[in-house]
Design an enzyme around this catalytic site. Structure first.
Site, PDB file in Angstrom:
ATOM      1  N   PRO A   2      14.677   5.775 -18.179  1.00 27.08           N
ATOM      2  CA  PRO A   2      13.611   4.973 -19.082  1.00 27.08           C
ATOM      3  C   PRO A   2      12.175   5.127 -18.238  1.00 27.08           C
ATOM      4  O   PRO A   2      12.203   4.713 -17.156  1.00 27.08           O
ATOM      5  CB  PRO A   2      14.164   3.640 -19.009  1.00 27.08           C
ATOM      6  CG  PRO A   2      15.626   3.643 -18.354  1.00 27.08           C
ATOM      7  CD  PRO A   2      15.658   4.958 -17.558  1.00 27.08           C
ATOM      8  N   GLU A   3      11.257   5.356 -19.030  1.00 29.11           N
ATOM      9  CA  GLU A   3       9.703   5.300 -18.397  1.00 29.11           C
ATOM     10  C   GLU A   3       9.190   4.412 -19.474  1.00 29.11           C
ATOM     11  O   GLU A   3       9.605   3.681 -20.226  1.00 29.11           O
ATOM     12  CB  GLU A   3       9.140   6.840 -18.399  1.00 29.11           C
ATOM     13  CG  GLU A   3       9.950   7.733 -17.681  1.00 29.11           C
ATOM     14  CD  GLU A   3       9.356   8.919 -17.563  1.00 29.11           C
ATOM     15  OE1 GLU A   3       8.109   9.319 -17.575  1.00 29.11           O
ATOM     16  OE2 GLU A   3      10.080   9.979 -17.245  1.00 29.11           O
TER      17      GLU A   3
END
Ligand SMILES: [Zn+2]
Length: 283
Positions: A2-3
């Site tokens: 996840p960014e």
């Protein structure tokens, strides 16, 4: 992993469900990357007053402090409304936040994620947040700010984008994609970027992230009323994960190299290694 876009879409999805809810219990499973830093029973009765994001951190604010959520390498959040019965915790679920409207669970098979409590009003002073670079979707991040941050840095541009100190929220996928969009070779020493290159890269970072947030947002269901997992969505990568496949612009095979123990993907034709800037008085 996840960014920024995944965390932002998670925030958007959870906001209608969690805003204004009262915490009724917090259950912890196996230890995560960092300890919670408070007795879970002390959180009971607090109301969630805002959902914010800083870089890759999701911030659940209450009247007396903030719960900082980090999804690590493999984390995702699942919201189950109160009218749906929550199943027992699975082996990879390590946090359960119970509220008067439903249950939020952090699932994280690799356990690099975390849930931390920061007491007091100013969560931005927390050690994890205070050294972060500017928010790429806000106006304080632009070519001028990027140029200033890269000044005199001999390291390659791509690992620097991942460091979180130059700009917050970018991970491996969006670093590769933004450098492709800006047509800059990921091995270019940061100090070689001229103001026009910095401007192009800042614009590319912003556009890449905005596009991903819009894509994730468009796939967002009504999580306040349904049982669902937040944190991942599919975007069409230009270079990431496409080693050996033809570049979508020029058909040259995409190359894969390793930088700072992370895989980097790029087009050797579209993306140029920038030469050192000419010294003053030397042109
Ligand atoms: Zn190409």
């Amino acid at each position: 992993m996840p960014e920024l876009p995944e965390v932002e879409v998670t925030r958007l999805g959870l906001e209608p469900a969690l805003l204004g809810t009262r915490i009724t219990a917090l259950r912890l499973g196996k230890p995560l990357r960092w300890p919670l830093n408070i007795d879970p029973s002390a959180l009971v009765g607090l109301h969630i007053t805002a959902l914010q994001r800083r870089g890759k951190y999701l911030l659940l604010q209450t009247s007396s402090g903030t719960l900082i959520v980090h999804l690590g390498m493999s984390g995702s959040l699942r919201w189950t409304p109160a009218q749906h019965s929550a199943a027992p915790l699975s082996p990879h679920e390590h946090v359960e936040l119970q509220t008067d409207r439903g249950v939020l669970r952090l699932r994280d098979p690799r356990r690099f994620g975390a849930l931390l409590w920061h007491a007091g009003a100013d969560v931005q002073t927390h050690p994890l947040l205070r050294t972060l670079g500017p928010e790429p979707l806000l106006t304080d991040f632009d070519g001028t700010a990027l140029c200033r941050a890269l000044h005199g840095r001999s390291a390659a541009i791509k690992p620097l984008l991942l460091s979180q100190h130059i700009v917050a929220g970018i991970g491996n996928i969006y670093a590769c994609e933004a450098l492709f969009r800006a047509q800059i070779d990921p091995r270019t020493p940061a100090a070689h970027l001229r103001p026009a290159d910095c401007q192009r890269l800042a614009t590319a970072v912003r556009a890449t992230l905005q596009q991903a947030v819009a894509l994730g947002g468009s796939s967002l269901r009504d999580f306040a009323h349904t049982d669902g997992e937040l944190g991942y969505f599919q975007m069409q990568a230009q270079v990431y994960g496409r080693a050996g496949l033809p570049c979508r612009l020029c058909a040259t095979p995409i190359e894969q190299i390793v930088q700072g123990q992370r895989s980097t993907y790029f087009c050797p034709k579209c993306q140029k290694v920038l030469k050192a800037k000419a010294r003053a008085g030397n042109r």
